[in-house]
Scaffold this motif. Structure first.
Motif, PDB file in Angstrom:
ATOM      1  N   VAL A  74     -26.281  52.323  69.016  1.00 35.27           N
ATOM      2  CA  VAL A  74     -27.551  51.632  68.828  1.00 35.27           C
ATOM      3  C   VAL A  74     -28.347  52.441  67.817  1.00 35.27           C
ATOM      4  O   VAL A  74     -28.636  53.621  68.029  1.00 35.27           O
ATOM      5  CB  VAL A  74     -28.314  51.502  70.164  1.00 35.27           C
ATOM      6  N   TYR A  92     -31.558  52.770  64.731  1.00 37.66           N
ATOM      7  CA  TYR A  92     -32.891  52.380  64.277  1.00 37.66           C
ATOM      8  C   TYR A  92     -33.049  52.838  62.835  1.00 37.66           C
ATOM      9  O   TYR A  92     -32.637  53.943  62.477  1.00 37.66           O
ATOM     10  CB  TYR A  92     -33.975  53.038  65.132  1.00 37.66           C
ATOM     11  N   THR A  93     -33.681  52.021  62.022  1.00 33.74           N
ATOM     12  CA  THR A  93     -33.907  52.370  60.624  1.00 33.74           C
ATOM     13  C   THR A  93     -35.161  53.235  60.520  1.00 33.74           C
ATOM     14  O   THR A  93     -36.208  52.883  61.062  1.00 33.74           O
ATOM     15  CB  THR A  93     -34.055  51.107  59.765  1.00 33.74           C
ATOM     16  N   THR A 148     -29.672  57.383  65.758  1.00 31.67           N
ATOM     17  CA  THR A 148     -29.249  56.682  66.967  1.00 31.67           C
ATOM     18  C   THR A 148     -30.408  56.649  67.961  1.00 31.67           C
ATOM     19  O   THR A 148     -31.424  57.325  67.766  1.00 31.67           O
ATOM     20  CB  THR A 148     -28.057  57.398  67.641  1.00 31.67           C
ATOM     21  N   GLU A 149     -30.231  55.889  69.034  1.00 31.76           N
ATOM     22  CA  GLU A 149     -31.264  55.819  70.063  1.00 31.76           C
ATOM     23  C   GLU A 149     -31.534  57.183  70.701  1.00 31.76           C
ATOM     24  O   GLU A 149     -32.630  57.433  71.199  1.00 31.76           O
ATOM     25  CB  GLU A 149     -30.877  54.799  71.133  1.00 31.76           C
ATOM     26  N   SER A 183     -38.423  51.649  62.442  1.00 31.23           N
ATOM     27  CA  SER A 183     -38.248  50.285  62.918  1.00 31.23           C
ATOM     28  C   SER A 183     -38.340  50.225  64.436  1.00 31.23           C
ATOM     29  O   SER A 183     -37.834  51.098  65.135  1.00 31.23           O
ATOM     30  CB  SER A 183     -36.890  49.747  62.463  1.00 31.23           C
ATOM     31  N   SER A 204     -37.111  47.624  66.032  1.00 28.50           N
ATOM     32  CA  SER A 204     -35.929  46.874  66.477  1.00 28.50           C
ATOM     33  C   SER A 204     -34.672  47.633  66.084  1.00 28.50           C
ATOM     34  O   SER A 204     -34.627  48.335  65.083  1.00 28.50           O
ATOM     35  CB  SER A 204     -35.919  45.470  65.873  1.00 28.50           C
ATOM     36  N   SER A 205     -33.661  47.480  66.902  1.00 30.93           N
ATOM     37  CA  SER A 205     -32.408  48.198  66.689  1.00 30.93           C
ATOM     38  C   SER A 205     -31.324  47.267  66.177  1.00 30.93           C
ATOM     39  O   SER A 205     -31.480  46.048  66.163  1.00 30.93           O
ATOM     40  CB  SER A 205     -31.947  48.830  68.000  1.00 30.93           C
ATOM     41  N   TYR A 206     -30.219  47.863  65.782  1.00 34.22           N
ATOM     42  CA  TYR A 206     -28.998  47.115  65.481  1.00 34.22           C
ATOM     43  C   TYR A 206     -27.834  47.951  65.984  1.00 34.22           C
ATOM     44  O   TYR A 206     -27.968  49.163  66.211  1.00 34.22           O
ATOM     45  CB  TYR A 206     -28.880  46.782  63.987  1.00 34.22           C
ATOM     46  N   THR A 207     -26.709  47.312  66.216  1.00 34.86           N
ATOM     47  CA  THR A 207     -25.544  47.999  66.751  1.00 34.86           C
ATOM     48  C   THR A 207     -24.472  48.102  65.679  1.00 34.86           C
ATOM     49  O   THR A 207     -24.191  47.142  64.975  1.00 34.86           O
ATOM     50  CB  THR A 207     -24.982  47.244  67.975  1.00 34.86           C
ATOM     51  N   GLN A 208     -23.893  49.297  65.565  1.00 40.52           N
ATOM     52  CA  GLN A 208     -22.824  49.534  64.592  1.00 40.52           C
ATOM     53  C   GLN A 208     -21.800  50.456  65.250  1.00 40.52           C
ATOM     54  O   GLN A 208     -22.157  51.552  65.689  1.00 40.52           O
ATOM     55  CB  GLN A 208     -23.392  50.174  63.335  1.00 40.52           C
TER      56      GLN A 208
END
Length: 73
Positions: free
Chosen positions: A44, A46-47, A1-2, A34, A36-40
């Motif tokens: 937030v 990060y890979t 997570t962030e 990564s 860039s992030s994604y939300t799930q």
């Protein structure tokens, strides 16, 4: 997570255990994180890419693993 990714860095060690093989501990190092992030589910994320150095041949794509990261370098 962030909240966790800020404590990680490329080259940091990682150990991981597949849920299906709880007696087997494997290791590697962080190869990339990564930007860039994604939300799930409202989080937030990060890979983090781990370069595994010793993977048990019974581990298959899609298996769940628990990862523990070593101290930052």
């Amino acid at each position: 997570t962030e909240l966790e990714v800020v404590d990680l860095s490329v080259g940091q060690t990682a150990t991981f255990t597949a849920d299906a093989l709880p007696e087997v501990t494997m290791s590697g190092v962080i190869g990339a994180i990564s930007q860039s992030s994604y939300t799930q589910s409202g989080d937030v994320l990060y890979t983090v890419y781990i370069k595994a150095s010793d993977v048990d041949p019974r581990v298959k794509w899609g298996m769940t693993v628990e990862v523990t990261f070593g101290s930052p370098q």
